[in-house]
Design an enzyme around this catalytic site. Sequence first.
Site, mmCIF file in Angstrom:
data_model
loop_
_atom_site.group_PDB
_atom_site.id
_atom_site.type_symbol
_atom_site.label_atom_id
_atom_site.label_comp_id
_atom_site.label_asym_id
_atom_site.label_seq_id
_atom_site.Cartn_x
_atom_site.Cartn_y
_atom_site.Cartn_z
ATOM 1 N N ASP A 50 -5.420 9.165 1.005
ATOM 2 C CA ASP A 50 -4.693 8.215 1.851
ATOM 3 C C ASP A 50 -5.683 7.562 2.825
ATOM 4 O OD1 ASP A 50 -2.622 6.908 3.158
ATOM 5 O OD2 ASP A 50 -2.248 8.583 4.516
ATOM 6 N N ASP A 94 -6.263 4.471 3.659
ATOM 7 C CA ASP A 94 -5.843 3.302 4.432
ATOM 8 C C ASP A 94 -6.847 2.151 4.392
ATOM 9 O OD1 ASP A 94 -3.185 4.082 5.547
ATOM 10 O OD2 ASP A 94 -4.333 5.726 6.395
ATOM 11 N N GLU A 100 9.193 8.509 7.708
ATOM 12 C CA GLU A 100 8.112 8.292 6.732
ATOM 13 C C GLU A 100 7.605 9.609 6.168
ATOM 14 O OE1 GLU A 100 4.701 6.331 8.501
ATOM 15 O OE2 GLU A 100 3.642 6.203 6.589
ATOM 16 N N LYS A 128 5.196 12.052 3.459
ATOM 17 C CA LYS A 128 3.794 12.090 3.062
ATOM 18 C C LYS A 128 3.562 13.269 2.132
ATOM 19 C CE LYS A 128 -0.784 11.637 5.140
ATOM 20 N NZ LYS A 128 -1.518 11.178 6.327
ATOM 21 N N ASP A 175 5.216 4.946 2.239
ATOM 22 C CA ASP A 175 3.855 4.439 2.461
ATOM 23 C C ASP A 175 3.140 4.547 1.113
ATOM 24 O OD1 ASP A 175 0.945 4.738 2.931
ATOM 25 O OD2 ASP A 175 1.454 4.643 5.053
ATOM 26 N N ASP A 229 -0.014 -0.963 6.743
ATOM 27 C CA ASP A 229 -0.599 0.214 7.379
ATOM 28 C C ASP A 229 -1.971 0.500 6.771
ATOM 29 O OD1 ASP A 229 -1.120 2.505 8.760
ATOM 30 O OD2 ASP A 229 0.363 3.750 7.742
ATOM 31 N N HIS A 246 5.296 0.937 4.069
ATOM 32 C CA HIS A 246 3.988 0.774 4.677
ATOM 33 C C HIS A 246 3.085 0.434 3.506
ATOM 34 C CE1 HIS A 246 3.901 3.087 8.770
ATOM 35 N NE2 HIS A 246 4.547 1.935 8.826
ATOM 36 N N TRP A 277 6.841 9.191 11.982
ATOM 37 C CA TRP A 277 5.948 9.908 11.073
ATOM 38 C C TRP A 277 5.302 11.049 11.847
ATOM 39 C CZ3 TRP A 277 0.565 10.678 11.446
ATOM 40 C CH2 TRP A 277 0.062 11.486 10.407
ATOM 41 N N HIS A 288 0.986 7.582 0.290
ATOM 42 C CA HIS A 288 1.535 8.916 0.549
ATOM 43 C C HIS A 288 2.094 9.637 -0.668
ATOM 44 C CE1 HIS A 288 1.999 8.363 5.184
ATOM 45 N NE2 HIS A 288 0.795 8.079 4.736
HETATM 46 C C1 RNT Z 1 -0.130 8.361 8.387
HETATM 47 C C2 RNT Z 1 0.990 7.387 8.297
HETATM 48 C C3 RNT Z 1 1.315 6.632 9.557
HETATM 49 C C4 RNT Z 1 0.098 6.149 10.312
HETATM 50 C C5 RNT Z 1 0.394 5.152 11.398
HETATM 51 C C6 RNT Z 1 -0.748 4.969 12.326
HETATM 52 O O1 RNT Z 1 -0.522 8.837 7.183
HETATM 53 O O2 RNT Z 1 0.750 6.485 7.259
HETATM 54 O O3 RNT Z 1 2.180 5.612 9.265
HETATM 55 O O4 RNT Z 1 -0.839 5.593 9.452
HETATM 56 O O5 RNT Z 1 1.549 5.456 12.028
HETATM 57 ZN ZN ZN Z 2 2.126 4.852 7.089
#
Ligand code: RNT
Ligand code: ZN
Length: 418
Positions: free
Chosen positions: A293, A295, A225, A227, A258, A325, A285, A184, A261
């Site tokens: 995003d 998290d 990955e 986004k 993810d 994640d 993720h 990523w 994302h």
């Molecule tokens: C960032 C991505 C990525 C990170 C991690 C720490 O938006 O989601 O995967 O969160 O690699």
């Molecule tokens: Zn991620």
Amino acid sequence: MNIKEKYEMSKKEYEKWGLDVDKILEELSRVKISIHCWQGDDVTGFEKTQNALSGGIAATGNYPGKARNGEELRKDLDKALSLIPGKHKVNLHAIYAETDGEVVERDQLKPEHFKKWVDWAKKNGLGLDFNPTIFSHPKAADGLTLSSPNKEIRDFWIRHCMASRSIGEYFGRELGQTCLTNIWIPDGYKDVPSDRMGPRKRLKESLDEIFSQKIDKKYNLDCVESKVFGLGAEAYTVGSSEFYISYAARNNIMSLMDTGHYHPTEVVSDKLSAMLLFNDKVALHVSRPVRWDSDHVILFDDEIKELSKEIVRNNALGRVIIGLDFFDASINRIAAWTIGSRNMIKSLLSAMLTPNDKLKELQDTGNFTERLALMEEFKTYPMGDIWNYYCEKNNVPVAEKWLDNVKDYERTELSKRS
Ligand code: RNT
Ligand code: ZN
């Protein structure tokens, strides 16, 4: 009634629908979740230079007791894993290398810098997954890495990704479980670009170079990955969804989705079936975006249940690689891991305890009334009794009892960290 008796009683409710609950629990215990190490220290890592978290992601909060080194992080993971039913994998980032006080640049990282992790994983029967860390670094300071117009910067990150794939291969070989190495990058622009193609072309070329390094797929699988945007990269993201889905399909590597994302009304649960029709394997993720995003720790909410249903009802437990994640620094980090991981597993159980074939048949025969009625009634079936028994059977605390373990650990361990 004890846990087992409640289980025996409640399982009959599911057996009426032809669901073999004992078998379901067996199957569930074989599912491995890739638990991300970075919840334990807010994505800080152990680099001596201690670069601040960058790349448009952020961990907010300052709950005390975060892990400061490998020993502490592994100890915390041991604690969390003792509260999560099943045998799982742990997902590492390159910044978690242990270099004995020496400054080792990321493009110079070697398997030996992860030996302590491998020894620990071996001892605990865990698999390891990996990620190059392409952020929180002076060479990522202007927000461009593998797509940078500066060749020197691109080459540095290309070397880092190659080094990372070798580390992944080492994990796979040592542990007898294939490692997933995920790329990523944060690359993007804050404001309207005057060239969208250029950076994407450079990213494509960088990836081609990275994957020209032959690595045995038995030991390491690669994924990319995508986004939609990040903080400071609001107008344009180089590694967009279309870019990576196309790149992965062409180059026979995996796409990673993810759940944070995408645009707010897009859901990964709806994307999975399409991806599964064209890909042997897909990686996830699982995260929880709140307005962005962000998290957040994943909940046992509608979207995660829907996501798990899509995995289970398409018989794709062996094809969807589930990674977590999230990183919340405002609550006890062991609790964050435990809550999120248990919710992921719980949602899979909930999907497995659903008469998916019957519901599909109702859809195909146009019986939408019954489809809706049953889907709603199933929401209040006694899954809690099955879940509690599953936890007991796997020797982890039942219901909220795990919280006592976390409180003890906070008293005896976390509170001693400055
Ligand atoms: C960032 C991505 C990525 C990170 C991690 C720490 O938006 O989601 O995967 O969160 O690699
Ligand atoms: Zn991620």
